[in-house]
Scaffold this active site. Structure first.
Site, PDB file in Angstrom:
ATOM      1  N   ASP A  54       0.831  -1.196   0.000  1.00  0.00           N
ATOM      2  CA  ASP A  54       0.000   0.000   0.000  1.00  0.00           C
ATOM      3  C   ASP A  54       0.875   1.259   0.000  1.00  0.00           C
ATOM      4  OD1 ASP A  54      -2.659   1.352   0.481  1.00  0.00           O
ATOM      5  OD2 ASP A  54      -1.621   1.965   2.311  1.00  0.00           O
ATOM      6  N   GLU A 108       1.720  -0.364  -5.044  1.00  0.00           N
ATOM      7  CA  GLU A 108       0.825   0.744  -5.345  1.00  0.00           C
ATOM      8  C   GLU A 108       1.739   1.967  -5.457  1.00  0.00           C
ATOM      9  OE1 GLU A 108      -3.343   2.654  -3.725  1.00  0.00           O
ATOM     10  OE2 GLU A 108      -1.741   2.298  -2.274  1.00  0.00           O
TER      11      GLU A 108
END
Length: 705
Positions: free
Chosen positions: A358, A395
């Site tokens: 993330d 990401e």
């Protein structure tokens, strides 16, 4: 409180119950050693450390508090002790003293009960907080306990599947949301065991990997807001607020006994592997649940704040590239080691196949917060002898403005391709001038990845994901509808590139329903026919809706839960998706690792000429790079609001074009089973309806057989 002044009861009990020795500094964390446990804790700036032991995980008070002697129980920056006569299931915690000098970055608070960062399981009551006043002593007593777990588990020979990227199809889902709805009909709803009951469904659909939203321990009750519509308290549903990075979330276990979540997670992984499905974890190393300087202290802040976090120049406040209050000091050597050991644990002990990181751009920031070209952490992960064989997905952006799609540093990393998402959405919405970008995305995004020597499978292609509209909502809403989140609809992305085709939200209008269904099929077909690695948002295959909420992070409700009744209600969409996955597997030309070469395909407009990329919208592509008996493909794309008659390229000699996919047709002709394709005898052109995608497959002319 003076922690040296223990009650006589505690002191007598400690002497009677436990025998302690110096212990070892390595490995860090708790390590089970036959009839003892070794505890090892990093804290460079601590002056005193206490180990708290509990008779049971539920006990509110420790039965023993052992102060570590810095002369005997400290090696360098590591505090350690060995406790005899204890084992699996032991509940423990720490208190740590040191300078309370925020201006120097130190926030030691000896009254705080701290979680071991290396704890492999936590115990907390069903509803819990980080701190609360405790009796007349006024201690900040945490309800959370670290637990000692045992590595023993019968894996029955389970080994990593190591499926090639070119054969990988990812299904993104949430452990609880997948099976919590009453319609799920599983034995243990909302748990790791509930996931096991859905394996036959995953196999029928045809996916090869599941990417779980965060399941490292988090506190569902950390939010204090309420849903302004229903009045119910909102929860930390997604889990992007990690507390303990080595520990699977207790709330996804059955709570049969403290720590059972570890065994049940392993059971889930083993069962998924037996079904041919890999397990990927969404991990959040960019920040922790301790938040900014006003947040709770439960672990890292109380252990060594200046080491674990990026601090502003005045050191009282935190750099905030995560948008969540703090930023982990990822490229500090101590933190690098922590993250590497954590990832190795999930791979070696828990048999996980890979990770999605993330806000991974944060992992490329140095100790001052600047982006650096060769970040030590990213290089260490991709070159680690254990981790380099796993699937690593970034990401490639963060809340600090770093958008590194196509430029993410480090070899071995694939990326969530946000450019793919946006360009594909805009093309099918009918935005002008998008045909060239769409062609790039369909063929693997070479414009983003080829320059750095990477291949098509470095692009994780997706049209929808947990963060945004579901596929159904993408074609049903032009605006986000996040009022239930309690943030006055300010949260969530505004740039959705969506359309409602006449009415905002659900409608009974058959014309609107028709175009919405067609568009959903267009998105699914584009995703599964593109080079790169496709990621399907769980539930899109049966038209799951979040009622226009594009940021359902706090919605532990029917907004987020999978309503399995929709599988039958929207069976045609499920069968279409299943058929697409089977088609992709039968035609590896669309999924190979490498980029297409110029001679591999030919683009054309409706007249059969080379497209004018900035003006033509309806385009086609002839894939004539079939190998080893593969059949050639021809794809026709019409995002306009009117039908288009395409001049068709010639099929191979003695072959004929067969229509295999037509998103404008009704089932079963929207995707035809092998052998049931529709031959186009002596047709030089084909009418493609508005907002429609057609795929033709070459095959031997049956009239010549």
């Amino acid at each position: 409180m003076n922690l040296d002044l223990l009650s006589d009861r505690f002191l007598q009990r400690a002497i009677r119950a436990f025998r302690c020795s110096d212990g070892s500094p390595l490995p860090l964390g708790p390590s089970l050693q036959s009839t003892a446990v070794n505890f090892s804790l990093f804290s460079r700036n601590a002056t005193r450390v206490w180990l708290l032991l509990y008779e049971t995980a539920e006990a509110r008070e420790p039965c023993s508090i052992v102060q570590l002697d810095p002369r005997r129980n400290r090696t360098g920056d590591i505090w350690h002790i060995r406790v005899e006569g204890v084992g699996r299931g032991l509940a423990y915690a720490f208190r740590v003293d040191g300078p309370c000098a925020p201006e120097q970055g130190h926030r030691f608070a000896p009254e705080r009960v701290l979680i071991d960062p290396y704890a492999t399981a936590l115990y907390a009551p069903p509803t819990w907080t980080f701190d609360e006043a405790c009796g007349d002593r006024g201690q900040a007593q945490s309800q959370v306990r670290s637990l000692v777990t045992a590595p023993q588990f019968d894996w029955e020979g389970d080994r990593p599947l190591r499926l090639p990227w070119s054969e990988t199809v990812i299904y993104e889902t949430h452990v609880r949301g997948l099976t919590w709805h009453p319609s799920s009909r599983v034995n243990a709803p909302g748990t790791y065991r509930g996931v096991i009951d859905k394996i036959p469904y995953f196999k029928e659909l045809g996916i090869t990997a599941i990417e779980f939203l965060p399941l490292q321990e988090f506190n569902p009750d950390e939010l204090t807001r309420v849903n302004p519509i229903s009045g119910e308290r909102l929860t930390n549903y997604w889990g992007y607020s990690t507390i303990a990075f080595f520990a699977p979330h207790q709330g996804f276990g059955t709570r049969r006994y403290p720590g059972c979540q570890v065994d049940e997670f392993k059971e889930m992984v083993k069962a998924l592997h037996q079904g041919g499905i890999e397990v990927l974890l969404d991990v959040v190393f960019n920040h922790t649940a301790e938040g900014d300087e006003t947040g709770p202290t439960f672990s890292f802040r109380g252990l060594d704040n200046s080491i674990y976090y990026l601090l502003e120049d005045d050191k009282r406040t935190y750099k905030n590239y995560s948008g969540c209050g703090n930023t982990v000091n990822c490229n500090h050597p101590v933190v690098i080691n922590f993250i590497l050991e954590c990832l190795r644990y999930w791979v070696v002990e828990m048999h996980v196949d890979g990770f999605r990181f993330d806000l991974a751009s944060i992992l490329s920031r140095d100790r001052s917060g600047q982006l650096i070209p060769n970040p030590p952490l990213l290089e260490a992960i991709s070159e680690d002898p254990i981790l380099r064989q796993t699937k690593l997905i970034a990401e490639a952006w963060d809340a600090g403005g770093a958008y590194l799609v196509g430029r993410f540093p480090g070899d071995g990393w694939s990326e969530w391709n946000g450019v793919y998402r946006d360009d594909v959405r805009r093309y099918w919405r009918g935005d002008q001038g998008m045909a060239g970008s769409f062609a790039q995305r369909l063929t693997g995004s070479a414009d983003l990845y080829e320059h750095s020597g990477r291949s098509a499978v470095h692009s994780i292609n997706f049209v929808t994901c947990h963060d945004g509209f579901t596929l159904n909502d993408l074609v049903s809403y032009e605006q986000k509808h996040n009022w239930a989140n309690g943030e006055s609809n300010r949260d969530g992305c505004d740039a959705n590139f969506s359309a409602n085709y006449g009415v905002e939200g659900p409608t009974d209008d058959p014309q609107i329903q028709r175009i919405r269904t067609r568009q959903m099929k267009n998105f699914l077909a584009t995703l599964l026919l593109s080079r790169g690695v496709p990621m399907l948002l769980g539930g899109d295959e049966f038209c799951r809706t979040q009622r226009g909420n594009n940021n359902a992070y706090c919605q532990d409700s029917e907004v987020s839960w999978f309503d399995w009744r929709l599988v039958e209600q929207n069976r045609a969409m499920f069968e279409f998706t299943r058929g697409l996955l089977a088609f992709r597997a039968r035609h590896p030309v669309v999924s190979r690792d490498e980029f297409y070469r110029p001679q591999d395909l030919s683009w054309f407009n409706a007249c059969g000429w080379m497209p004018e990329w900035h003006t033509d919208a309806a385009i086609g592509c002839h894939f004539h790079c079939a190998m080893g008996g593969e059949r050639q493909l021809c794809m026709l794309f019409n995002p306009t609001s009117h039908a288009v008659n395409f001049v068709l390229p010639h099929p191979p000699e003695n072959d004929v074009w067969l229509k295999a996919i037509d998103t404008g047709a009704t089932p079963p002709f929207d995707i035809c089973a092998p052998g049931a394709e529709i031959p186009l005898f002596e047709q030089d052109s084909l009418l493609v309806w508005d907002k429609t995608l057609v795929v033709l497959v070459s095959d031997r002319d049956p009239r010549l057989k």
